[in-house]
Write an enzyme that holds these catalytic residues in place. Structure first.
Site, PDB file in Angstrom:
ATOM      1  N   GLU A  98       0.446  -1.310   0.505  1.00 18.61           N
ATOM      2  CA  GLU A  98      -0.011   0.027  -0.131  1.00 18.61           C
ATOM      3  C   GLU A  98       0.620   1.306  -0.220  1.00 18.61           C
ATOM      4  OE1 GLU A  98      -2.809   2.716   2.444  1.00 18.61           O
ATOM      5  OE2 GLU A  98      -2.108   0.893   3.744  1.00 18.61           O
ATOM      6  N   ASP A  99       1.368   1.149   0.431  1.00 16.98           N
ATOM      7  CA  ASP A  99       2.697   2.683   0.691  1.00 16.98           C
ATOM      8  C   ASP A  99       3.931   2.775  -0.519  1.00 16.98           C
ATOM      9  OD1 ASP A  99       0.798   2.961   3.163  1.00 16.98           O
ATOM     10  OD2 ASP A  99       2.210   2.779   4.259  1.00 16.98           O
TER      11      ASP A  99
END
Length: 762
Positions: A98-99
């Protein structure tokens, strides 16, 4: 001596942070090596190094390196849930996709498909739990439930993630704290409970309570600390004869004191309208024994029960047997309530060491006892699968409204259980309070939708008949029977409710379509178009909440459009106030010659502007109280813990933080929550109602009136008292300045002779 250069200080800080990260990871490895899992240290180290590199340079709001969060989540998974290497690696990697720029394929290539699948599941339901996207929490929750059916570890790691976020919530602004605490209490704590994670569920509830009601949390903690010594004495005195009896039986045991959590105490105080001192079950005793024979542990539980019930008298209605039929989350124990020699009822929970571990760690602990070897959890059986299949059915036909969806799931998460038998003697676990119709839908949708009644214990009963544990139920059907809209009022299970709503929606879509056509033709005749603005105005005018409901009412001819509707749309007549909301019209005390008049300042509703800072609290004062909407659901008054919710028209509603409607809003629309505080100066009066009960006597009403009017100079607007066989009950409606007023009045009324109970009601 030279001052250290700034560069040296920076290097020192970096070195200190490196050491902090290394120490945290070493602690994780040490915990893992003490567990009974296969020792895949290399794989875990590889996952840690990969995550550390991926999150390099990123910090949390608290200022610490971001990698500390994945390590902490992995630590919880290992130490507090007893999960193995696959889960620990997935926890370390849970934010990487996600990051950062890494993909699920990258994870799969490096760590294998199973870890990649779990990380993918966690990524889908993340959406940045502290980010702006997190307002679609209900949508995230749907994804969460879908992915947990692939691998239960997705939800377990998600709960670990949420627990660490709650433990570090201080770094968040107040509005985010309420949103996250609200979600936690509404969704994650019940989920943890459903999965048998009792210890984690309790901590999540307490942390939510601490952030939403800090003063009440501190008060209860203080009272628990001040009464600790007396509890210790009671525990020692109560357990001394029990220890003696168990020693004589040769049982290998441990006695533990269980103290009710601050959240549970507060909840009971709210629901039962009692004070801290009136709660008698703060203390309970646990007997945890190691059985001589693992296969005979249930019999050993009953032997202990027989022995202790010879010492103390047991409460006939308070024996809870979860040994033969464990709860759906795997909980097994025997609960008995005994009368102590101090005249207090004390609950004793009898369970084996295995049962205790399952009660604390949940489903993960089951696998420790499968053929003596620990196997990584892959899927569960029996009750959990039944629950998951119910959730899947609800997801197959998702509610159109996020709030309805959360309600449907909540029905399944919170329910206590009863055991019901089919005509052939099969046991079905059902939520307490369920009806014959719920049971019909539980077996099959066809049975439910064509159900005309039931035979319970061979007696004919209606669809709405509530079932009791031990009932034998036979469902009666007819092909001519069809789902009725009134059924939704008495079913209590998520499955039945979702199926009924689904069938009704299917039937209603055609009528809605007809209603939409009627409205379109009507507007065309008056040279107007069907827009959201037009629908909003008509909904407000006819006091209807949703556009679909308006179409349905038009299709069913419950609403006939006319000239008044056109006047409303053209603004010729002021719109009626939205149903379910009211504007406060507080009163200012004038001198005695003048009548009391409504406060007239700031009559226009406040509209939230562009770029409004939600992190800063709004202050409600005498001058601006008219600018906010106050729901009928919870009647907040000064002194209550409150928050604001920005509605669809950018007005702000004020709710109590503990309000059930606010709980749903925090879970579904978290990004519209703002912190709100009172800034009142005892100029305005607010409505409050007190309920009183006691033993009737002459002059009781006079004494009650004197306390309220003479001592406090407060106006009673309305009082009703009824007496029956020497017992009176009454309600007093009055106007007060704030919550402190109410508390003081209640304390004074409690001192009136023959008064038994005094409590505030909405």
């Amino acid at each position: 001596m030279d001052e250290p250069k700034p560069m040296d200080a920076e290097l020192e800080r970096e070195a200190a942070e490196e050491k902090m990260v290394d120490d945290a990871f070493q602690h994780l490895l040490d915990t893992y090596l003490l567990s009974p899992h296969r020792k895949k240290v290399d794989l875990i180290t590889k996952a840690f190094n990969f995550a550390r590199q991926a999150h390099k340079g990123v910090r949390r709001l608290s200022g610490e390196p971001y990698i500390m969060h994945p390590i902490a989540v992995a630590q919880i998974a290992s130490e507090e849930m007893g999960l193995g290497s696959t889960s620990i690696c997935s926890a370390l990697l849970h934010d990487v996709v996600e990051d950062t720029d890494y993909t699920v394929e990258d994870i799969s290539n490096m760590f294998g498909p199973k870890i990649a699948q779990i990380v993918d599941g966690l990524t889908k339901i993340s959406g940045g739990i502290f980010g702006e996207q997190a307002s679609a929490q209900a949508e995230n929750f749907k994804k969460l439930l879908l992915t947990m059916s692939d691998d239960i570890r997705v939800i377990l790691i998600k709960i670990c993630d949420r627990l660490h976020n709650m433990r570090t919530l201080e770094s968040q602004p107040a509005n985010k704290q309420y949103k996250i605490a609200g979600e936690t209490l509404y969704i994650y704590a019940p989920l943890a409970n459903r999965l048998g994670l009792n210890k984690i569920k309790t901590e999540l509830e307490n942390l939510s309570f601490r952030f939403e009601h800090p003063e009440e949390y501190a008060t209860i903690q203080k009272k628990l600390a001040s009464t600790q010594a007396s509890r210790d004495v009671l525990f020692d005195q109560f357990t001394a004869p029990i220890r003696k009896a168990l020693d004589e039986m040769g049982v290998k045991y441990e006695l533990k004191m269980r103290v009710k959590s601050p959240y549970s105490i507060w909840n009971k105080m709210q629901n039962k309208h009692v004070s801290f001192d009136e709660i008698y079950d703060i203390l309970a005793v646990r007997i945890i024994f190691t059985p001589n024979n693992r296969e005979n542990e249930i019999n050993e539980c009953f032997n202990i029960y027989v022995a202790i019930s010879k010492i103390y008298k047991s409460h006939p209605d308070r024996l809870r047997d979860w040994l033969s039929h464990p709860k759906a989350n795997g909980y097994q124990a025997l609960h008995v309530t005994l009368m102590s020699r101090q005249g207090r009822w004390i609950e004793v929970q009898i369970r084996s060491d295995k049962m205790d571990e399952v009660a604390e760690q949940g489903f993960a602990a089951h696998w420790k006892y499968k053929e003596g070897d620990f196997v990584e959890i892959t899927e569960d059986e029996g009750e959990l699968n039944d629950w998951l299949s119910t959730i899947k059915e609800i997801l197959d036909d998702p509610q159109p409204d996020a709030m309805d969806f959360l309600d449907a799931i909540k029905l399944n998460l919170f329910a206590s259980e009863i055991f019901v038998f089919t005509p052939k003697g099969e046991i079905k676990t059902m939520p307490a309070g369920c009806t014959a119709l719920d049971f019909a839908f539980q077996i099959h949708t066809f049975l439910g939708s064509h159900c005309i009644g039931a035979k319970v214990n061979h007696k004919l009963v209606p669809l709405s008949h509530k079932l009791q544990s031990g009932d034998q139920v036979e469902i009666l059907t007819s092909k001519s029977q069809h789902v009725d809209a009134s059924w939704i009022n008495f079913v209590s299970t998520a499955k039945a409710r979702s199926k009924i709503q689904s069938i009704l929606r299917r039937n209603g879509r055609e009528i809605q379509k007809q209603g939409e056509e009627i409205l379109t033709e009507f507007l065309q005749r008056h040279d107007m178009e069907l827009t959201s603005s037009v629908l909003d105005k008509l909904c407000a005018y006819h006091e209807i909440q949703k556009h679909e409901s308006l179409f349905l009412a038009l299709g069913e001819k419950k609403i006939i459009l006319g000239d008044k509707d056109i006047d409303e749309l053209l603004g010729k007549k002021k719109s009626s106030s939205t149903i379910g909301w009211r504007r406060y019209v507080p009163f200012i005390k004038k001198d005695k010659k003048k009548a009391e008049t409504p406060h007239e300042a700031g009559n226009e509703l406040f509209v939230v502007p562009q770029g409004f800072n939600k992190k800063k609290p709004i202050y409600i004062s005498e001058d601006n109280i008219h600018q906010y909407l106050f729901p009928d659901c919870c009647h907040p008054i000064p002194g209550d813990d409150i928050l604001g919710y920005i509605d669809g028209k950018n007005h702000i509603e004020i709710h109590k933080r503990a309000c059930s409607v606010a709980s749903k809003l925090k879970s579904s629309y978290g990004n519209r929550i703002v912190d709100a505080k009172w800034d009142m100066h005892k100029q305005l009066f607010f409505d409050a109602t007190i309920q009183i009960t006691g033993i009737d006597r002459k002059g009781m009403l006079k004494d009650v009136a004197e306390v309220i009017t003479d001592e406090f100079n407060i106006d009673m607007r309305h009082i009703t008292i009824s007496s029956n066989e020497g017992i009176f009950t009454g309600k007093i409606d009055m106007r007060v300045y704030d919550r402190e007023n109410v508390k003081t009045i209640i304390e004074k009324l409690k001192k009136v002779a023959n008064m038994q109970e005094v409590q505030q009601i909405l």
